[in-house]
Design a protein around this motif. Structure first.
Motif, short mmCIF file in Angstrom:
data_model
loop_
_atom_site.label_atom_id
_atom_site.label_comp_id
_atom_site.label_asym_id
_atom_site.label_seq_id
_atom_site.Cartn_x
_atom_site.Cartn_y
_atom_site.Cartn_z
N GLU A 188 0.47 -1.11 -0.28
CA GLU A 188 -0.31 0.24 -0.60
C GLU A 188 0.39 0.92 -0.16
N ARG A 215 -1.96 1.29 10.22
CA ARG A 215 -2.78 -0.32 9.41
C ARG A 215 -2.72 -1.67 9.31
N GLU A 218 0.10 5.80 11.64
CA GLU A 218 -0.60 5.00 10.60
C GLU A 218 -0.68 4.04 10.30
N GLU A 245 -5.06 -3.33 11.58
CA GLU A 245 -6.05 -3.11 10.72
C GLU A 245 -6.17 -4.67 9.70
N MET A 267 0.94 4.22 1.06
CA MET A 267 1.09 5.24 2.21
C MET A 267 0.61 6.63 2.26
#
Length: 235
Positions: A151, A171, A167, A174, A153
């Motif tokens: 990903e 993540r 963050e 998650e 970021m």
């Protein structure tokens, strides 16, 4: 018996053929690998520009960005700054870039990432080596070190992309990731980590450690290669 003077040499393009057909014929006869970069790009541009001079467009793109990789990595907006190159051509070029990234991702995604180090390095180089702006991405891994997600970021300027340790960790939680590999690029071409790179890596490692997430490595990608924080003893 003497052959006619206008007989074609086997494998050669007929003098009566147009430029595009001559290039196609040469590509078939010698193989795509025999074409110089500008002709390979020119041949591809036939698809989005069925008429007109694609040779000059190909040469202009290479002159503007410096290499095939840099052409494909450029944004649609930047590609369109080249004279005669419109939205359709720009999107076609970005399509090739996306395909190359997905192909590069396949070996890493199908095996344990840590044991497939060469596949991982090949993938991050395809993804970031020619990226014109600094980009910070994270590879999220499961407990078997299989890739869950790659990903982006944050994206930044030519020399800075903001990194927020909280963050990254949020993540990871998650996605139920057990570990991460941090990756960012240096558009300057030199992959040597800066002091800021070292400091933020330590912040991410500490924030992740508290919540049970491991940071396996931080890779810095440049045109001159890839530097691993772990191999350099920086983490």
């Amino acid at each position: 018996m003497q052959q006619p003077t206008n007989a074609a040499t086997p494998g050669a393009a007929s003098p009566g053929l147009g430029h595009r057909e001559r290039l196609r014929t040469r590509a078939h006869a010698a193989g795509l690998g025999a074409l110089p970069d500008y002709e390979l790009l020119e041949l591809y541009l036939f698809r989005s520009a069925p008429r007109g001079d694609t040779k000059q467009k190909a040469k202009a793109l290479l002159a503007r960005f410096g290499s095939l990789g840099a052409v494909l990595s450029a944004s649609v907006a930047d590609i369109k700054t080249v004279a005669g190159v419109g939205e359709t051509t720009a999107l076609d070029l970005k399509l090739v870039h996306e395909l190359a990234q997905r192909i590069g991702r396949e070996p890493a995604a199908k095996r344990t990432v840590i044991s497939s180090w060469s596949a991982l390095l090949a993938y991050v180089r395809v993804a970031l080596q020619h990226e014109p702006r600094e980009q910070f991405r994270v590879l999220f891994l499961d407990h078997k070190n299989q890739l869950i997600l790659d990903e982006v970021m944050n994206q930044g300027t030519i020399n800075h992309a903001p990194v927020y340790p909280r963050e990254v960790v949020r993540r990871a939680l998650e996605l139920s990731a057990s570990s991460v590999i941090l990756v960012h690029n240096h558009p300057s071409g030199d992959p040597t980590p800066s002091q800021a790179d070292i400091d933020v890596t330590r912040q991410v490692v500490e924030a992740a450690r508290v919540l049970g997430v491991s940071v396996h490595d931080h890779l810095v990608v440049g045109r001159d290669g890839v530097v691993s924080f772990k191999s350099k003893g920086l983490m």
